[in-house]
Design an enzyme around this catalytic site. Structure first.
Site, PDB file in Angstrom:
ATOM      1  N   SER A 177       0.981  -1.194  -0.012  1.00 47.65           N
ATOM      2  CA  SER A 177      -0.086   0.052  -0.141  1.00 47.65           C
ATOM      3  C   SER A 177       0.772   1.276   0.009  1.00 47.65           C
ATOM      4  O   SER A 177       1.757   1.490  -0.958  1.00 47.65           O
ATOM      5  CB  SER A 177      -1.065  -0.212   1.105  1.00 47.65           C
ATOM      6  OG  SER A 177      -1.911   0.975   1.065  1.00 47.65           O
ATOM      7  N   ASP A 409      -8.808  -4.664  -6.173  1.00 49.44           N
ATOM      8  CA  ASP A 409      -8.507  -3.625  -5.303  1.00 49.44           C
ATOM      9  C   ASP A 409      -8.685  -2.366  -5.909  1.00 49.44           C
ATOM     10  O   ASP A 409      -8.185  -2.137  -7.057  1.00 49.44           O
ATOM     11  CB  ASP A 409      -7.123  -3.865  -5.121  1.00 49.44           C
ATOM     12  CG  ASP A 409      -6.586  -2.734  -4.008  1.00 49.44           C
ATOM     13  OD1 ASP A 409      -7.320  -2.148  -3.436  1.00 49.44           O
ATOM     14  OD2 ASP A 409      -5.286  -2.738  -4.031  1.00 49.44           O
ATOM     15  N   HIS A 435      -6.631  -5.833  -1.903  1.00 50.31           N
ATOM     16  CA  HIS A 435      -5.363  -5.114  -1.565  1.00 50.31           C
ATOM     17  C   HIS A 435      -4.395  -6.024  -0.850  1.00 50.31           C
ATOM     18  O   HIS A 435      -4.569  -6.805   0.108  1.00 50.31           O
ATOM     19  CB  HIS A 435      -5.579  -4.017  -0.300  1.00 50.31           C
ATOM     20  CG  HIS A 435      -4.745  -2.839  -0.459  1.00 50.31           C
ATOM     21  ND1 HIS A 435      -4.595  -2.116  -1.460  1.00 50.31           N
ATOM     22  CD2 HIS A 435      -4.275  -2.171   0.601  1.00 50.31           C
ATOM     23  CE1 HIS A 435      -3.838  -1.226  -1.357  1.00 50.31           C
ATOM     24  NE2 HIS A 435      -3.657  -1.164   0.170  1.00 50.31           N
TER      25      HIS A 435
END
Length: 488
Positions: A177, A409, A435
């Protein structure tokens, strides 16, 4: 060296590390921030270690330091020349070395694992107050320099324990991320300090109008669920205009006085189901309610309270701008800190598309800019052009960086999704691949030990990408060893 002598030497070195490093332990932490909410789970080690870090890496005159927290796990370390895996802490509290798929890779490669908490987050805070003036050292640039300084500190400490000097173990950097973006950017800016990087769901593109986020949710939901979600949003907008207080209370969100905050909260509640591999949690009850002619708002409120607030553990007050303005230190200041980074550097503003939107049109660019101004004061504005110029955005010109993204995602459109020879990019395709699915398996919440892929709707898709990751790492680490350096 004879075999017997080698075995004795290895045993002594193993004893050195057992006595010098913390024992195995486990811990659990509830999820906090949205972008890095990888759920609660088991840790390989939760023993805190500390390091004196430079506050301002870009001033030759400011010599202030702060204490930065880190953790290590050495059970798999092949002494003395095994690789060192540096796992970057993201925009939240760091509680230990997570037992996810990176642990499987560490065991495979005989690697030490070390993870550094991001400056300002958790216990790694330089100041006793989070007023805007004190946040000026909170940036990705400072964080990358933190990693570079820490990497050298940790290598020196390993050398000291092994009674050697100027020896470099091969290093590999990991992040998911925002920390995935840091992983890519670290390899870009400090290629001499790492053999390569894994940038999982790495949001390398700073962007104002991130309409692709909402559009991906619609695509992931499918026509039937998408229609139910859009109708629910329309009904909520209508009810808010006539009975706002009662409506907000039905979502346990009565304190969200600003309508934009309320709509942002609801939009995230939807997004999180797709982002973390649980689409049926929101789609099934809404589709069933629509077919049965039941109240969609009631069905959605039930999902929000039971799953997003209950199971997922979201704190509604983190959406309240009054709460975000608080500067006093508390147990977890991640929401204010992350918004500061959003409002000064990367934006990632998840706004409603001009048509066919799932989220309310009230969650627009003005809402985000107003929030930044209200929470942090005048002059706070994310210069995304400068950020993308500095790092390259999706045109990043690095090398030996692996990019991975989950097909469902909504963050993947801010990542690098096209491959190049030096920077392979892989999409993990399945119904519940969200994710950081290469890290955590499916779903990404709740936590699955070692990122077990068996609950992915296509385990083979995850397995194949993981094989590619391992192959690239094997090649790049071997090239480091061949040159006797941490880069090529």
């Amino acid at each position: 060296m004879k075999q017997e002598e080698w075995m004795i030497t290895t045993a002594l070195l193993s004893l050195l590390f057992v006595s010098s490093f913390p024992p195995l332990s486990y811990g659990v932490v509830p999820p906090r921030t949205l972008l890095n909410k990888l759920s609660e789970g088991k840790y390989l080690n939760t023993q805190e270690l500390w390091f004196d870090q430079t506050l301002d890496h870009f001033s030759p005159y400011d010599h202030r330091q702060f204490r930065q927290r880190y953790y290590e796990f050495l059970d798999y370390f092949r002494i003395p020349d095994g690789p060192i895996f540096l796992v970057i802490g993201g925009e939240g509290i760091l509680n230990g070395v997570a037992n996810d798929y990176l642990a499987v890779l560490a065991k495979k490669f005989g690697a030490a694992m070390v993870t550094l908490e991001h400056r300002y987050y958790g216990k790694s805070t330089p100041f006793n107050s989070l007023e805007t003036e004190n946040l000026k050292y909170l940036s990705s640039k400072q964080a990358l320099s933190d990693l570079a300084v820490f990497r050298q500190y940790y290598q020196d400490s390993i050398n000291a324990k092994l009674n050697r000097a100027k020896i470099e173990n091969p290093w590999f950097i990991f992040g998911g991320s925002y920390s995935g973006a840091l992983s890519a950017w670290f390899r870009l800016k400090f290629p001499h300090l790492t053999c390569g990087s894994l940038a999982s769901s790495a949001v390398v593109l700073a962007v104002y109008n991130y309409t692709e986020f909402d559009q991906q949710i619609g695509e992931s939901a499918g026509p039937e669920c998408k229609e139910a979600l859009q109708e629910t949003t329309q009904l909520i907008e209508h009810k808010l205009a006539t009975s706002g207080k009662e409506l907000k209370a039905s979502f346990d969100a009565a304190d969200l006085e600003i309508d934009g905050d309320f709509f942002y909260f609801l939009a995230d509640a939807t997004a999180i189901a797709f982002q973390y591999g649980n689409p049926d949690k929101v789609c099934k009850p809404l589709v069933e309610a629509k077919k049965a002619g039941e109240d969609l708002v009631d069905a959605y409120a039930k999902y929000v309270k039971e799953y997003y607030i209950g199971t997922f553990g979201t704190d509604v007050q983190t959406y309240d701008q009054k709460y975000l303005k608080r500067t006093a230190m508390n147990e977890d200041n991640s929401a204010r800190l992350w918004w500061f980074q959003v409002c000064t550097e990367v934006a990632y503003f998840q706004v409603a598309p001009s048509n066919d939107s799932i989220r309310s049109s009230k969650v627009d660019i003005k809402y985000h800019f107003d929030l930044c101004k209200n929470v942090f004061g005048e002059g706070i504005f994310p210069d995304v052009d400068a950020t993308n110029l500095y790092y390259g955005g999706t045109k990043i010109a690095g090398s030996k960086i692996i990019f991975t993204n989950g097909s469902q995602d909504p963050w993947r459109h801010a990542s690098k999704q096209t491959s190049s020879p030096d920077m392979p990019s892989y999409i993990v395709k399945c119904y519940n691949c969200g994710h950081c699915s290469d890290y955590r398996g499916c779903p990404q919440f709740p936590f699955s030990i070692e990122g077990n892929e068996k609950n992915c709707t296509s385990p083979d898709a995850v397995h194949k990408v993981r094989q590619k990751i391992s192959e690239h790492m094997d090649l790049w680490l071997s090239e480091c060893v061949d040159t006797g350096r941490s880069f090529i």
